[in-house]
Design a protein around this motif. Structure first.
Motif, PDB file in Angstrom:
ATOM      1  N   VAL A  93      49.751  -1.535 -13.157  1.00 16.41           N
ATOM      2  CA  VAL A  93      50.343  -0.967 -14.366  1.00 16.41           C
ATOM      3  C   VAL A  93      50.106  -1.883 -15.561  1.00 16.41           C
ATOM      4  O   VAL A  93      49.783  -1.419 -16.665  1.00 16.41           O
ATOM      5  N   GLU A 137      48.177  -0.744 -18.920  1.00 15.12           N
ATOM      6  CA  GLU A 137      48.799  -0.801 -20.243  1.00 15.12           C
ATOM      7  C   GLU A 137      47.967  -1.644 -21.209  1.00 15.12           C
ATOM      8  O   GLU A 137      47.861  -1.312 -22.397  1.00 15.12           O
ATOM      9  N   SER A 139      57.826   4.264 -11.878  1.00 16.20           N
ATOM     10  CA  SER A 139      58.254   4.465 -13.266  1.00 16.20           C
ATOM     11  C   SER A 139      59.434   3.558 -13.581  1.00 16.20           C
ATOM     12  O   SER A 139      60.595   3.971 -13.508  1.00 16.20           O
ATOM     13  N   THR A 151      51.498   6.892 -10.743  1.00 11.23           N
ATOM     14  CA  THR A 151      52.356   6.338 -11.781  1.00 11.23           C
ATOM     15  C   THR A 151      52.694   7.411 -12.803  1.00 11.23           C
ATOM     16  O   THR A 151      51.847   8.256 -13.128  1.00 11.23           O
ATOM     17  N   TRP A 196      52.770   8.191 -16.299  1.00 12.70           N
ATOM     18  CA  TRP A 196      52.079   7.532 -17.397  1.00 12.70           C
ATOM     19  C   TRP A 196      52.608   8.004 -18.747  1.00 12.70           C
ATOM     20  O   TRP A 196      52.740   9.195 -18.995  1.00 12.70           O
TER      21      TRP A 196
END
Length: 501
Positions: A33, A37, A155, A180, A182
């Motif tokens: 993640v 990001e 999450s 995930t 998103w």
């Protein structure tokens, strides 16, 4: 639950140490993640640099159309996150080359790892999902409201606000150690799900697509802009209070001059419909409750408009064994005898008319003509506040009376008592059937399920641990219904058309 030691057995039941099982998997998820990001930030910078004018103009247009960016609704982080996902992942650019995200994934100057991540981001499509379980700060179990497909998504942020039966408009990003959620997500209440699905169908029809689950999924891929700022029509209806029999609630008052207080007291005490309730809170009179069988009012109940809130006052008693008992009567109002004056307070004009007729029949010449007054709640609150302000410098004696007393039972017991009566009351949303009748007959099952999900959802939001109260399990057991997710049909298409896709 306390922290799990690294060398302890993993709580997932695998039989291996925590550090070799879920802790390692969680570390891998968090790393994935974090990399996504970071790539997303670079993708945004690239897109807003290369296509600056077009994207900024589209973003302004989007916020203007959705009413975001005003004093009433300033731009929040979630608003920006949802809008940027639409802008980069879904919205084709004017040159016909597709959205920015898939373009970024094909750039020759990025690494293979970044290319894989960029493609995963570009493939995170908008979906309508219902929450079936959640671990705040970690994961959410989602069921696709169109296909029924279930998935657990990582999450850490959205999961802190999600509660079972929330409906989420969000994106599941595939691949990696685990799927995930998103970007940001739009939250809807359980009973708003049919309206959201109806909007998806409306967009599909506008675009000449069919309404099968697969075709509606395609609609979400090709027309998400209209959905990312969709507001259910029911949310735009101002809640209005109504009485049990279906009249708008007003502060209804009447007063009579009493010519013979002793005889009036005797008549009030002996009246079949009135119950002596003791001294008034102000200490200046005697109160008589005016009750009537609630079944009589329910039989005359009118169909209430959307947004109606039904207000009812019913006595709750505690039996000798300590069990709660809910009376079969409901209150129409109260009469207060204050020496040479008789006052009435109720909740509607119809009840006021009935009170005046009752006094004329019961007391006749013992009282003078009625002085009536009808006010809205806002007018009543304003005058009450003004009176309180004017009297704040005067005597502060105790009001006394029943307002100082509390029912010596737990709130949960009261809720269970009310639900025990609710399952046998006719409900307009169920075609006039009671929940028990609807469950037994199989009619109006979608509406009944939405009612139960709404109850469970509200109960969970009121609990510190996010789990619904025990009354929810009791309700479902009493109705013979499980808590499994099931498809819900879209709302009837009877509202004005929304913004075109």
């Amino acid at each position: 639950m306390g922290a799990v030691g690294r060398n302890a057995q993993c709580p997932c039941g695998s039989g291996t140490k925590y550090k070799h099982c879920c802790l390692r998997r969680q570390d891998a998820i968090e790393l994935d993640v974090a990399r996504a990001e970071a790539l997303w930030a670079r993708m945004q910078h690239w897109a807003l640099t290369v296509f600056h004018d077009e994207l900024v103009s589209a973003l302004d247009e989007h916020f203007h159309a959705s009413g975001i960016g005003t004093a009433e609704h300033p731009v929040m982080d979630d608003d920006l996150s949802v809008a940027l996902c639409w802008l980069l992942i879904d919205r084709p650019l004017a040159d016909g080359g597709g959205p920015p995200a898939p373009r970024y994934a094909e750039r020759p100057d990025i690494s293979d790892r970044d290319r894989t991540l960029a493609r995963r981001i570009a493939d995170s499509r908008l979906g309508v999902h219902r929450v079936t379980d959640v671990s705040p700060g970690a994961w959410i179990d989602l069921e696709n409201a169109l296909s029924g497909e279930r998935v657990r998504v990582w999450s850490p942020n959205v999961s802190r606000d999600a509660v079972r039966w929330h409906v989420l408009l969000g994106r599941v990003m595939p691949g990696g150690p685990t799927p995930t959620l998103w970007g940001g997500a739009v939250f809807y209440l359980p009973d708003e799900e049919p309206e959201v699905l109806a909007e998806v169908e409306r967009i599909a029809t506008t675009r000449g697509l069919g309404t099968s689950p697969a075709e509606l999924e395609q609609t979400l891929r090709s027309g998400p802009r209209a959905l990312v700022y969709f507001i259910p029509p029911s949310r735009q209806v101002t809640p209005m209070p109504y009485t049990l029999e279906g009249d708008p609630v007003l502060v209804a008052e009447a007063s009579w001059e009493v010519r013979d207080p002793g005889s009036v007291l005797d008549e009030l005490t002996g009246a079949a419909d009135l119950v002596a309730a003791g001294e008034a809170e102000s200490g200046d009179g005697l109160v008589f409750g005016w009750n009537t069988p609630r079944d009589d009012l329910m039989a005359d109940r009118r169909e209430l408009p959307r947004g109606a809130l039904c207000l009812e006052s019913r006595p709750i008693l505690v039996g000798e064994d300590g069990d709660l008992e809910l009376s079969d009567v409901t209150s129409l109002g109260t009469f207060t005898l204050r020496g040479a004056r008789l006052d009435f307070e109720g909740m509607s004009e119809r009840r006021l008319d009935a009170a005046v007729a009752l006094v004329e029949r019961l007391l006749g010449d013992l009282v003078g003509p009625a002085t009536r007054r009808l006010r809205s709640f806002d007018e009543h609150r304003s005058s009450t506040a003004s009176a309180a302000s004017a009297g704040s410098s005067g005597s502060s004696g105790s009001a006394g009376g029943s307002s100082e007393k509390e029912l010596p039972v737990a709130d949960e017991d009261v809720r269970r008592l009310l639900w025990r009566r609710w399952i046998d009351d006719p409900v307009p949303r169920l075609g006039g059937l009671s929940p028990r009748q609807a469950a037994a007959s199989g009619r109006c099952r979608d509406e009944l399920e939405l009612l139960l999900r709404g109850i469970e959802h509200r109960s969970a939001r009121q609990q510190a641990d996010g789990a619904p109260g025990s009354e929810v399990a009791w309700l479902r057991a009493a109705l013979g219904l499980t808590a499994e997710a099931r498809a819900v049909q879209p709302a009837p298409k009877r509202r004005p058309a929304g913004i075109s896709a």
